[in-house]
Design a protein around this motif. Structure first.
Motif, PDB file in Angstrom:
ATOM      1  N   GLY A  12       0.820  -1.215   0.000  1.00 13.86           N
ATOM      2  CA  GLY A  12       0.000   0.000   0.000  1.00 13.86           C
ATOM      3  C   GLY A  12       0.846   1.254   0.000  1.00 13.86           C
ATOM      4  N   LEU A  13       2.135   1.111  -0.308  1.00 19.94           N
ATOM      5  CA  LEU A  13       3.050   2.251  -0.221  1.00 19.94           C
ATOM      6  C   LEU A  13       3.501   2.750  -1.583  1.00 19.94           C
ATOM      7  N   MET A  14       3.688   1.806  -2.528  1.00 22.79           N
ATOM      8  CA  MET A  14       4.178   2.194  -3.855  1.00 22.79           C
ATOM      9  C   MET A  14       3.565   1.256  -4.891  1.00 22.79           C
ATOM     10  N   SER A  15       3.614   1.663  -6.152  1.00 26.43           N
ATOM     11  CA  SER A  15       3.091   0.826  -7.229  1.00 26.43           C
ATOM     12  C   SER A  15       4.169   0.670  -8.304  1.00 26.43           C
ATOM     13  N   ALA A  16       4.391  -0.576  -8.723  1.00 28.36           N
ATOM     14  CA  ALA A  16       5.472  -0.852  -9.681  1.00 28.36           C
ATOM     15  C   ALA A  16       5.265  -0.073 -10.978  1.00 28.36           C
ATOM     16  N   GLY A  17       6.341   0.455 -11.498  1.00 29.25           N
ATOM     17  CA  GLY A  17       6.265   1.243 -12.730  1.00 29.25           C
ATOM     18  C   GLY A  17       6.066   2.722 -12.461  1.00 29.25           C
ATOM     19  N   PHE A  18       5.846   3.080 -11.202  1.00 27.25           N
ATOM     20  CA  PHE A  18       5.667   4.487 -10.816  1.00 27.25           C
ATOM     21  C   PHE A  18       6.680   4.825  -9.714  1.00 27.25           C
ATOM     22  N   PRO A  19       7.952   4.913 -10.104  1.00 28.99           N
ATOM     23  CA  PRO A  19       9.008   5.068  -9.095  1.00 28.99           C
ATOM     24  C   PRO A  19       8.856   6.369  -8.314  1.00 28.99           C
ATOM     25  N   ASN A  20       9.403   6.356  -7.124  1.00 30.50           N
ATOM     26  CA  ASN A  20       9.533   7.575  -6.299  1.00 30.50           C
ATOM     27  C   ASN A  20       8.191   8.226  -5.955  1.00 30.50           C
ATOM     28  N   LEU A  21       7.119   7.455  -6.084  1.00 27.56           N
ATOM     29  CA  LEU A  21       5.796   7.942  -5.688  1.00 27.56           C
ATOM     30  C   LEU A  21       5.291   7.082  -4.528  1.00 27.56           C
ATOM     31  N   PHE A  22       5.104   7.700  -3.395  1.00 25.72           N
ATOM     32  CA  PHE A  22       4.622   6.994  -2.203  1.00 25.72           C
ATOM     33  C   PHE A  22       3.195   7.441  -1.889  1.00 25.72           C
TER      34      PHE A  22
END
Ligand code: NA7
Length: 530
Positions: free
Chosen positions: A410-420
């Protein structure tokens, strides 16, 4: 070089603490907030009777021992004005406002692969860049605002609980309709019933409401303050991020109780008040028999409270397990229906057909009113992120999540780096005391950023396999429970066309913390850092 190390979206509880942490660690950070003031949910939802359903002793920051020692909550469940005063106090105390852009909304963001940073566009057309973006966008921040045919023709006033007029609304003596009987509707109804001329409530699904047993808490608070740090430690290990007065003790298992003992436990919880009613049995949301008994107990209390048996029956929830939709915490809600000037319209018997110049048509009856209050809920957990055009490479997050959110922890989504995301989908989030979960996420993210900086790294994202495993684990554990049996906002069921997937992580705050801590200790296992 990016304009900021970190851009934080939202200046509610999560965004403010995130800003505080970033400063503490020496990152440059900027907050973008759509509203004109700090507070998020507690700024917007200022309708009459708005009140938190988590105890104030627990629904407050723990990060600064002095803050929690000095602040005095007046009631067991704090009302919206007091919570907003607290949030403003925090903003001032730590001089946070100088790094917040108010009245500004993030509308788009695109990841720049070559620089490992996000280009962020706001609604005033400004573009800014940040190495990391932290979405502290709230879980119930985008209203669903359902379309009601003819609403634009209504000659009276339309009020919405999620953007109540700042100056308040004078409803005294007026004929008022309230549409929606979740927490917002129920609190509004209870608060305005004594003064309106006539109140007509349009109910689609009756909630299960338990009494708040609200009270002044000076003595209780003083006692907790003696041991506040230890108290908070315990809350972080519980299932719901709050203790229900019982520390880490497990509630009893239903099969271990005979019917008398089970009913006694329900009675004790009912008298204790609040959402802790759900903690009567450990397996209340796992075992249909346990759930039925807990539901039946509430149904009997509704019959006790409401004098007209026909009205009582309409108010009685029967179509879904107790707790599978967010329960409500009430202060005299059912008693409102004993007033002569209150009418309940059951929309399952008389569907809401349209709104006219004079009022609301349900079934064959036109109910004439002066004011319509909409309390119809939110596009929960994913709505605020969906509202931003988030792009990385060829993909948008909206497309990636079209069949339900896909995250790691629930912290990050693969393919969308550096977005928490703070308290994002597939974390305990709305199933928990939000303050416990917010603080955990903010601290986890802050530690991760410090880790990257110490290693000279500029980029972090989940490994797709770790993400798949987490998505499967969250869905599988939810399927073990009774939660999916209700058409709830936990399932996205209140938004037409939204994929029905159970959104939060059901395993509990304590277990989630163990997993999150373990992942960090194992060198951010399941994340790719570069
Ligand atoms: P909720 O809990 O989602 O409640 C919304 C209510 O509005 C609920 O009773 C809905 O009925 C009703 N609703 C929604 N759309 C319609 C239409 N089109 N017609 C009639 N009735 C409708 O939102 P709240 O703001 O009350 O509370 C959100 C959370 O905030 C709460 O859980 C706490 O955590 C704090 P339905 O149940 O969908 O049949």
């Amino acid at each position: 070089m990016a304009d900021h190390d970190v851009l934080i979206i939202g200046a509610g509880f999560a965004g403010l603490y995130q800003l505080y942490k970033m400063r503490e660690l020496g990152f440059t950070a900027r907050v973008v907030e759509a509203g004109p003031e700090v507070g998020g949910t507690w700024y917007w939802n200022r309708y009459p009777g708005a009140r938190c359903d988590i105890e104030s002793i627990e629904y407050s920051y723990s990060f600064d021992p002095e803050l929690q020692r000095e602040w005095n909550w007046t009631e067991r469940y704090a009302a919206q004005p007091e919570i907003l005063t607290y949030i403003r106090h925090v903003a001032d105390r730590y001089d946070l406002r100088r790094d917040i852009d108010f009245d500004t909304r993030v509308v788009a963001m695109e990841f720049d692969e070559s620089a490992d940073e996000w280009a962020v566009t706001t609604d005033d057309g400004t573009r800014t860049s940040a190495r990391f973006v932290i979405a502290a966008t709230g879980c119930l921040s985008v209203p669903t605002a359902p379309h009601f045919e003819g609403l634009e023709n209504f000659a009276g006033e339309v009020l919405r609980t999620w953007e109540w007029p700042l100056e308040g609304a004078d409803l005294a003596g007026k004929r008022v309709a309230v549409v929606g009987t979740g927490s917002s509707g129920l609190q509004t109804i209870t608060a305005i019933a004594p003064t309106v001329g006539h109140l007509t409530v349009f109910q689609r699904t009756p909630p299960y409401a338990v009494p708040a047993q609200n009270r002044p808490i000076a003595d209780e608070l003083a006692a907790v303050k003696e041991r506040y740090p230890e108290f908070r430690e315990v809350s972080r290990l519980t299932r719901g991020g709050a203790q229900c007065g019982e520390g880490l003790a497990y509630p009893p298992f239903f099969p271990d109780l005979d019917t008398d003992a089970a009913n006694a436990e329900l009675g004790r919880r009912w008298e204790g008040g609040g959402l802790c009613y759900q903690q009567a049995f450990y397996d209340l949301l796992l075992d249909p028999e346990a759930n039925d008994l807990a539901a039946e107990y509430v149904r009997a209390r509704i019959r006790d409270k409401v004098t007209d048996p026909t009205v009582a029956e309409k108010l009685t929830p029967r179509s879904y397990p107790i707790g599978a939709k967010r329960m409500c915490v009430d202060t005299g809600y059912y008693e409102v229906y004993n007033q002569d000037n209150v009418t309940l319209v059951d929309l399952t018997e008389e569907p809401l057909r349209r709104i006219t110049e004079r009022g609301i048509v349900a079934g064959d009856t036109e109910h004439e009113v002066d004011v319509i209050v909409l309390a119809t809920g939110f596009d929960a957990m994913t709505g605020a992120l969906d509202a931003i055009d988030i792009r990385s490479g060829e993909r948008t997050l909206r497309d990636k999540w079209a069949d339900g959110p896909r995250t790691y922890l629930g912290l990050m989504s693969a393919g969308f780096p550096n977005l928490f995301t703070v308290t994002g989908p597939q974390s305990p989030s709305v199933l928990s005391n939000m303050l416990t979960s917010i603080e955990y996420h903010v601290e986890w993210i802050s530690n991760a950023l410090e880790h990257l900086r110490s290693q000279g790294l500029t980029r972090m994202e989940p490994d797709p396999e770790a993400e798949d495993d987490w998505v499967n684990a969250t869905n599988d554990t939810a399927d073990l429970t009774l939660f999916p049996e209700a058409a709830s906002w936990y399932m996205g069921a209140n938004v037409p066309g939204k994929r029905r997937v159970f959104l939060p992580f059901v395993g509990g705050v304590g277990i989630y913390k163990q997993i999150g801590d373990g992942v960090a200790i194992a060198n951010y296992h399941g994340f790719e850092c570069a």
